[in-house]
Every structure is written in C-alpha cells, then in structure tokens.
Design a protein around this motif. Structure first.
Motif, PDB file in Angstrom:
ATOM      1  N   TRP A 206       0.331  68.001  12.848  1.00  0.00           N
ATOM      2  CA  TRP A 206       1.583  68.722  13.046  1.00  0.00           C
ATOM      3  C   TRP A 206       2.031  68.642  14.490  1.00  0.00           C
ATOM      4  O   TRP A 206       1.256  68.326  15.392  1.00  0.00           O
ATOM      5  N   ASN A 207       3.308  68.930  14.654  1.00  0.00           N
ATOM      6  CA  ASN A 207       3.904  69.031  15.979  1.00  0.00           C
ATOM      7  C   ASN A 207       5.051  70.038  15.890  1.00  0.00           C
ATOM      8  O   ASN A 207       5.544  70.338  14.810  1.00  0.00           O
TER       9      ASN A 207
ATOM     10  N   ARG B 256       2.534  66.938   8.640  1.00  0.00           N
ATOM     11  CA  ARG B 256       2.476  65.672   7.912  1.00  0.00           C
ATOM     12  C   ARG B 256       1.138  65.564   7.198  1.00  0.00           C
ATOM     13  O   ARG B 256       0.082  65.650   7.823  1.00  0.00           O
ATOM     14  N   ILE B 257       1.227  65.390   5.883  1.00  0.00           N
ATOM     15  CA  ILE B 257       0.040  65.197   5.055  1.00  0.00           C
ATOM     16  C   ILE B 257       0.271  63.915   4.266  1.00  0.00           C
ATOM     17  O   ILE B 257       1.120  63.883   3.371  1.00  0.00           O
ATOM     18  N   GLY B 258      -0.431  62.880   4.629  1.00  0.00           N
ATOM     19  CA  GLY B 258      -0.198  61.578   4.004  1.00  0.00           C
ATOM     20  C   GLY B 258       1.213  61.123   4.303  1.00  0.00           C
ATOM     21  O   GLY B 258       1.637  61.077   5.447  1.00  0.00           O
ATOM     22  N   GLU B 259       1.964  60.836   3.274  1.00  0.00           N
ATOM     23  CA  GLU B 259       3.356  60.395   3.428  1.00  0.00           C
ATOM     24  C   GLU B 259       4.349  61.549   3.290  1.00  0.00           C
ATOM     25  O   GLU B 259       5.550  61.335   3.372  1.00  0.00           O
ATOM     26  N   GLN B 260       3.853  62.765   3.081  1.00  0.00           N
ATOM     27  CA  GLN B 260       4.718  63.919   2.837  1.00  0.00           C
ATOM     28  C   GLN B 260       4.841  64.782   4.087  1.00  0.00           C
ATOM     29  O   GLN B 260       3.839  65.091   4.728  1.00  0.00           O
ATOM     30  N   ASN B 261       6.060  65.192   4.426  1.00  0.00           N
ATOM     31  CA  ASN B 261       6.312  66.104   5.536  1.00  0.00           C
ATOM     32  C   ASN B 261       6.680  67.480   4.996  1.00  0.00           C
ATOM     33  O   ASN B 261       7.381  67.594   3.983  1.00  0.00           O
TER      34      ASN B 261
ATOM     35  N   SER C  42       5.551  70.990  -4.104  1.00  0.00           N
ATOM     36  CA  SER C  42       5.633  69.550  -3.877  1.00  0.00           C
ATOM     37  C   SER C  42       5.134  68.766  -5.087  1.00  0.00           C
ATOM     38  O   SER C  42       5.505  67.619  -5.274  1.00  0.00           O
ATOM     39  N   GLY C  43       4.265  69.361  -5.889  1.00  0.00           N
ATOM     40  CA  GLY C  43       3.720  68.676  -7.051  1.00  0.00           C
ATOM     41  C   GLY C  43       2.657  67.654  -6.683  1.00  0.00           C
ATOM     42  O   GLY C  43       2.308  66.787  -7.480  1.00  0.00           O
ATOM     43  N   ARG C  44       2.106  67.743  -5.482  1.00  0.00           N
ATOM     44  CA  ARG C  44       1.156  66.742  -5.009  1.00  0.00           C
ATOM     45  C   ARG C  44      -0.299  67.203  -5.112  1.00  0.00           C
ATOM     46  O   ARG C  44      -1.196  66.515  -4.679  1.00  0.00           O
ATOM     47  N   GLN C  45      -0.539  68.412  -5.632  1.00  0.00           N
ATOM     48  CA  GLN C  45      -1.910  68.911  -5.845  1.00  0.00           C
ATOM     49  C   GLN C  45      -2.721  68.960  -4.546  1.00  0.00           C
ATOM     50  O   GLN C  45      -3.882  68.603  -4.527  1.00  0.00           O
ATOM     51  N   GLU C  46      -2.096  69.401  -3.468  1.00  0.00           N
ATOM     52  CA  GLU C  46      -2.770  69.437  -2.169  1.00  0.00           C
ATOM     53  C   GLU C  46      -2.856  70.846  -1.611  1.00  0.00           C
ATOM     54  O   GLU C  46      -2.778  71.057  -0.415  1.00  0.00           O
ATOM     55  N   VAL C  47      -3.041  71.825  -2.475  1.00  0.00           N
ATOM     56  CA  VAL C  47      -2.992  73.221  -2.059  1.00  0.00           C
ATOM     57  C   VAL C  47      -3.996  73.530  -0.944  1.00  0.00           C
ATOM     58  O   VAL C  47      -3.652  74.195   0.026  1.00  0.00           O
ATOM     59  N   PHE C  48      -5.237  73.055  -1.051  1.00  0.00           N
ATOM     60  CA  PHE C  48      -6.241  73.372  -0.040  1.00  0.00           C
ATOM     61  C   PHE C  48      -5.911  72.706   1.283  1.00  0.00           C
ATOM     62  O   PHE C  48      -6.039  73.312   2.343  1.00  0.00           O
ATOM     63  N   LEU C  49      -5.471  71.474   1.227  1.00  0.00           N
ATOM     64  CA  LEU C  49      -5.098  70.744   2.433  1.00  0.00           C
ATOM     65  C   LEU C  49      -3.912  71.432   3.117  1.00  0.00           C
ATOM     66  O   LEU C  49      -3.917  71.617   4.336  1.00  0.00           O
ATOM     67  N   ILE C  50      -2.910  71.833   2.348  1.00  0.00           N
ATOM     68  CA  ILE C  50      -1.732  72.500   2.913  1.00  0.00           C
ATOM     69  C   ILE C  50      -2.120  73.849   3.516  1.00  0.00           C
ATOM     70  O   ILE C  50      -1.764  74.151   4.660  1.00  0.00           O
ATOM     71  N   LEU C  51      -2.875  74.662   2.774  1.00  0.00           N
ATOM     72  CA  LEU C  51      -3.233  75.988   3.284  1.00  0.00           C
ATOM     73  C   LEU C  51      -4.137  75.899   4.512  1.00  0.00           C
ATOM     74  O   LEU C  51      -3.957  76.659   5.473  1.00  0.00           O
ATOM     75  N   ASN C  52      -5.112  75.000   4.509  1.00  0.00           N
ATOM     76  CA  ASN C  52      -5.956  74.823   5.694  1.00  0.00           C
ATOM     77  C   ASN C  52      -5.119  74.391   6.894  1.00  0.00           C
ATOM     78  O   ASN C  52      -5.343  74.840   8.022  1.00  0.00           O
ATOM     79  N   SER C  53      -4.147  73.517   6.662  1.00  0.00           N
ATOM     80  CA  SER C  53      -3.277  73.058   7.742  1.00  0.00           C
ATOM     81  C   SER C  53      -2.420  74.200   8.281  1.00  0.00           C
ATOM     82  O   SER C  53      -2.248  74.341   9.495  1.00  0.00           O
TER      83      SER C  53
ATOM     84  N   VAL D  42      -3.105  77.382   8.230  1.00  0.00           N
ATOM     85  CA  VAL D  42      -3.978  78.267   9.019  1.00  0.00           C
ATOM     86  C   VAL D  42      -4.249  77.633  10.384  1.00  0.00           C
ATOM     87  O   VAL D  42      -4.273  78.325  11.409  1.00  0.00           O
ATOM     88  N   GLY D  43      -4.409  76.317  10.448  1.00  0.00           N
ATOM     89  CA  GLY D  43      -4.561  75.629  11.733  1.00  0.00           C
ATOM     90  C   GLY D  43      -3.331  75.821  12.618  1.00  0.00           C
ATOM     91  O   GLY D  43      -3.445  76.094  13.813  1.00  0.00           O
ATOM     92  N   ILE D  44      -2.160  75.709  12.022  1.00  0.00           N
ATOM     93  CA  ILE D  44      -0.911  75.930  12.771  1.00  0.00           C
ATOM     94  C   ILE D  44      -0.827  77.388  13.208  1.00  0.00           C
ATOM     95  O   ILE D  44      -0.429  77.693  14.343  1.00  0.00           O
ATOM     96  N   MET D  45      -1.231  78.302  12.333  1.00  0.00           N
ATOM     97  CA  MET D  45      -1.222  79.731  12.662  1.00  0.00           C
ATOM     98  C   MET D  45      -2.115  80.013  13.872  1.00  0.00           C
ATOM     99  O   MET D  45      -1.741  80.777  14.763  1.00  0.00           O
TER     100      MET D  45
END
Length: 184
Positions: free
Chosen positions: A35-36, A50-55, A89-100, A102-105
């Motif tokens: 992130w930025n 940014r997670i893979g190709e999704q922003n 998003s429908g990309r099944q990345e809930v853990f990756l998104i939430l961990n990210s 929290v990192g931003i937080m």
C-alpha cells in the motif's frame, strides 16, 4: 438417547474447535498486500492497497472532532459508484485483505498517535433502512477483525475494547478503542 446427544455435543465441540484453529492458522499465515498513501487531507487519508492485480481504496475519515476514525475499504474501480459501497470483490481474499487493512491501521496509528477510536461499518441487509441487529456478514467480520488485532504483537497491548455500536443504534458498526481513549 442421552448417549446420542452427548456424542453429538462432543462431535460439535471438536469440529468447532478445529474450525477456529484453522481460521487462526489462515489469519496468521496470510500475506499482506502493498500500500501507499493515495491522498491525505485533514481528517481524511486514503491508501491504495494492491493485492495481486486488484486495487482497493482504504479510507480513514474523521467526520467530526469527537467522532471515531471511520475505516472503509472498497475495490478501487468502484470508487465513483455510490451504490457499490458494500459490494465484495468476489476474489476470496478476505484474510489477505483484513490482514492488510490491519497493517495500514498500524501505520495510521503511528502517524496519528492521538487518534484512539476507530470504526468499521458493515453492510445492512437493506441499505438505508437502518438495522436493528447485526448482519451475519458483520458478525463474521467482527470476529475476524478482533482475532487479527488481538493476535498482532504490536496492537494487542494497545487495545482497550472491541465492540459494536448497537447502543448508539448502529449494530453494524464495530468500534476499536485504544488505550487512552476518553468518553466524550
């Protein structure tokens, strides 16, 4: 019959414990995105995740001087579509998104040490109608957020409370209060 019920209780307990352990493993081992800061203004900071190709846009916004920092996130391509506020998003990345998030937080807290209360708001069953109870999505989201934050070595000792705002008529709002917060 009594033995059958007892066996069933044991079966459920064992499987629930296994599911919780599996979720903990997924949360602990999930990577985080990159992130930025996309934009920064008083009371409004937007990060691009940014997670893979999704922003995703991750927004930290303070509406009034006494309000919590509202944290929202959405797929960047849906940024200008108000009806997509709670779309997934429908990309099944809930853990990756939430961990990210929290990192931003954590980064936001370091940059803004005087901010002590944060709010995540989940979707209601019918947007705009007002909810009288938490949705299933919000309940699951709340448990994930609480587990991630309480397991994080940097955040766990800073947390005073994680709860919903049902008392204020917002059952789908999750409040994260850091040590040192004051009721106002």
């Amino acid at each position: 019959m009594k033995q059958v019920l007892e066996n069933w209780r044991m079966y459920l307990k064992e499987n629930i414990d296994l599911d919780i352990k599996a979720i903990d493993v997924l949360l602990e081992n999930s990577p985080i995105g990159q992130w930025n800061v996309l934009s920064q203004a008083p009371n409004n900071t937007v990060y691009e995740l940014r997670i893979g190709e999704q922003n995703y846009d991750v927004v930290f916004k303070k509406k009034t001087s006494n309000s919590p920092i509202d944290i929202s996130f959405n797929v960047s391509s849906k940024r200008d579509d108000p009806s997509s506020q709670f779309k997934m998003s429908g990309r099944q990345e809930v853990f990756l998104i939430l961990n990210s998030i929290v990192g931003i937080m954590k980064e936001f807290i370091k940059e803004n040490p005087n901010e002590k209360v944060f709010a995540f708001t989940g979707a209601e069953d019918t947007l705009g109608s007002g909810a009288s109870s938490q949705t299933k999505r919000t309940r699951v989201f709340t448990k994930f957020v609480e587990r991630i934050i309480r397991a994080d070595s940097e955040l766990k000792n800073q947390i005073a409370d994680i709860s919903d705002a049902a008392w204020a008529g917002s059952p789908n709002m999750v409040l994260v209060k850091l040590n040192g917060w004051n009721k106002q």
